[in-house]
Motif scaffolding. Sequence first.
Motif, short mmCIF file in Angstrom:
data_model
loop_
_atom_site.label_atom_id
_atom_site.label_comp_id
_atom_site.label_asym_id
_atom_site.label_seq_id
_atom_site.Cartn_x
_atom_site.Cartn_y
_atom_site.Cartn_z
N UNK A 97 30.21 39.02 42.84
CA UNK A 97 29.28 39.64 43.78
C UNK A 97 29.46 41.15 43.81
N UNK A 98 30.71 41.60 43.82
CA UNK A 98 30.98 43.04 43.79
C UNK A 98 30.55 43.62 42.45
N UNK A 99 30.83 42.88 41.36
CA UNK A 99 30.51 43.37 40.03
C UNK A 99 29.05 43.50 39.73
N UNK A 100 28.20 42.80 40.47
CA UNK A 100 26.77 42.88 40.22
C UNK A 100 26.23 44.28 40.44
N UNK A 101 26.86 45.05 41.33
CA UNK A 101 26.39 46.40 41.60
C UNK A 101 27.43 47.47 41.28
N UNK A 102 28.70 47.06 41.04
CA UNK A 102 29.74 48.04 40.76
C UNK A 102 30.76 47.43 39.80
N UNK A 103 30.48 47.43 38.49
CA UNK A 103 31.38 46.80 37.51
C UNK A 103 32.79 47.39 37.53
N UNK A 104 32.92 48.68 37.80
CA UNK A 104 34.24 49.29 37.82
C UNK A 104 35.13 48.70 38.89
N UNK A 105 34.59 48.53 40.09
CA UNK A 105 35.37 47.93 41.17
C UNK A 105 35.73 46.49 40.83
N UNK A 106 34.77 45.76 40.24
CA UNK A 106 35.05 44.36 39.88
C UNK A 106 36.16 44.29 38.84
N UNK A 107 36.20 45.24 37.91
CA UNK A 107 37.25 45.25 36.91
C UNK A 107 38.62 45.44 37.52
N UNK A 108 38.72 46.31 38.52
CA UNK A 108 40.01 46.53 39.18
C UNK A 108 40.43 45.29 39.97
N UNK A 109 39.46 44.63 40.60
CA UNK A 109 39.78 43.40 41.33
C UNK A 109 40.23 42.30 40.37
N UNK A 110 39.57 42.20 39.23
CA UNK A 110 39.90 41.14 38.26
C UNK A 110 41.31 41.36 37.69
N UNK A 111 41.74 42.60 37.57
CA UNK A 111 43.09 42.88 37.09
C UNK A 111 44.13 42.27 38.03
N UNK A 112 43.92 42.42 39.34
CA UNK A 112 44.83 41.82 40.32
C UNK A 112 44.69 40.30 40.29
N UNK A 113 43.46 39.82 40.19
CA UNK A 113 43.20 38.38 40.17
C UNK A 113 43.99 37.70 39.05
N UNK A 114 44.02 38.30 37.87
CA UNK A 114 44.68 37.70 36.72
C UNK A 114 46.20 37.65 36.87
N UNK A 115 46.76 38.40 37.80
CA UNK A 115 48.20 38.40 38.02
C UNK A 115 48.63 37.33 39.03
N UNK A 116 47.67 36.69 39.68
CA UNK A 116 47.98 35.70 40.72
C UNK A 116 48.29 34.35 40.08
N UNK A 117 49.27 33.63 40.62
CA UNK A 117 49.64 32.29 40.11
C UNK A 117 48.71 31.24 40.71
N UNK A 118 47.55 31.05 40.09
CA UNK A 118 46.55 30.12 40.62
C UNK A 118 46.93 28.67 40.35
N UNK A 119 47.97 28.42 39.57
CA UNK A 119 48.33 27.03 39.26
C UNK A 119 48.97 26.33 40.46
N UNK A 120 49.38 27.10 41.46
CA UNK A 120 50.04 26.45 42.59
C UNK A 120 49.05 25.65 43.40
N UNK A 121 49.52 24.67 44.12
CA UNK A 121 48.66 23.81 44.93
C UNK A 121 48.15 24.57 46.13
N UNK A 122 46.84 24.50 46.37
CA UNK A 122 46.28 25.18 47.54
C UNK A 122 46.30 24.23 48.74
#
Length: 403
Positions: A371-396
Amino acid sequence: MVELNPSPPFGGERHLARLIADLPPLPAPAPVAPFRITGGTAEPQAGLSVAAREWRWDVPRWNTVGECAEALDLTVGELDWFADRGTWNRRAACPLRHYRYRWIPTSSGGVRLLEQPKPRLAELQRRITRHVLSRLPVHEAAHGFRPGRSAFTCAAPHAGSARLVRFDLEGFFAAVAPGRIRSLLGRAGYPRAVAGALAGVLTTAAPVDVLSAAPRASDDAVRHRLLRGLAAAHLPQGAPSSPAVANAVTAGLDVRLEALARALDARYTRYADDLAFSGDSTLPLHRLLPGVRRIVMDEGFLLRKGKTSVTFAHQRQRVAGLVVNSAPAVPREEYDALRALLHNCLRTGPAAQNVHGHHDFRAHVLGRISWVGATHPGRAGRLRTVFDRISWHETDVTGSRHG
């Protein structure tokens, strides 16, 4: 005319005459072949043909309920069961109901009922959407839930406007009754029995115990109207077919609002229940505001009180969640909140941050980044960098696991 206008049209005899003139011409009368009963089935007598039905748009031509059921991979009995002709669904015990229900508080202090169809009914509604609903005409002003359209395309025409006026429709899905759907499908060419069966599959009435569990709201009158609409058959918010139905049945509303905007040198777009008009500094608000109210009421809807807003160029202007003072953009505070959420997920894990219990929290966060990237790809790229560092394999918190 009565089917298309739930309440009497305003504007006098000339306005009524224009509405009548815009109706499609009646087909020339054709002789109907006599029928005979053979083995319990009605068949035309030999040598005589049945008058051809007038079909509009590129919809599949189901002349009987049997043909409709067969095309949807159902028996007639199954179709009748999903259409809930006997209204047993509102009285059935929870395991036998077609829907799951959940009350959700809204940001404005109201409540919303999420009605999610169970898998078999949801798949049937998707089939009807693919075969029928996707082929019905939708006005160009509608931008919600359409391929190639988005909140960005809805907001873009209003960017940089001197005046922006927004309205919200109250109880949008709950205001669409089966009669409207039957009328629309009848115009497409479907016989009344087929149109009624399809409308039954696409609508539902909330059970009494679900309505009794509705939370309190800040406005008792709005809550009462919502419960009254949900008690009758209506479009369920949560069904995969409801957005397509809503866009199709509001085509007449969009036609009239677009005509009003054009007459006032304004621009008009709609995203679901969000109506937006914009124009220059001479936009006549004294004509626009009452004109929209009349047309909305004339089409059988209500405007949400307290949600009509008029903003000028020196104020923050928003359409479909985007700021449009210059180019459409996600508000900075939403970006900051998402960035903080991602950093907290990195620090404490995603389970601790899934406070609203999203079934797939990872997908939810990805959607917000998109949603952020639809109007501001640069901001979305910075958010995705943090997203990729998160351990999403853990049980939510829901107990599901993500790879």
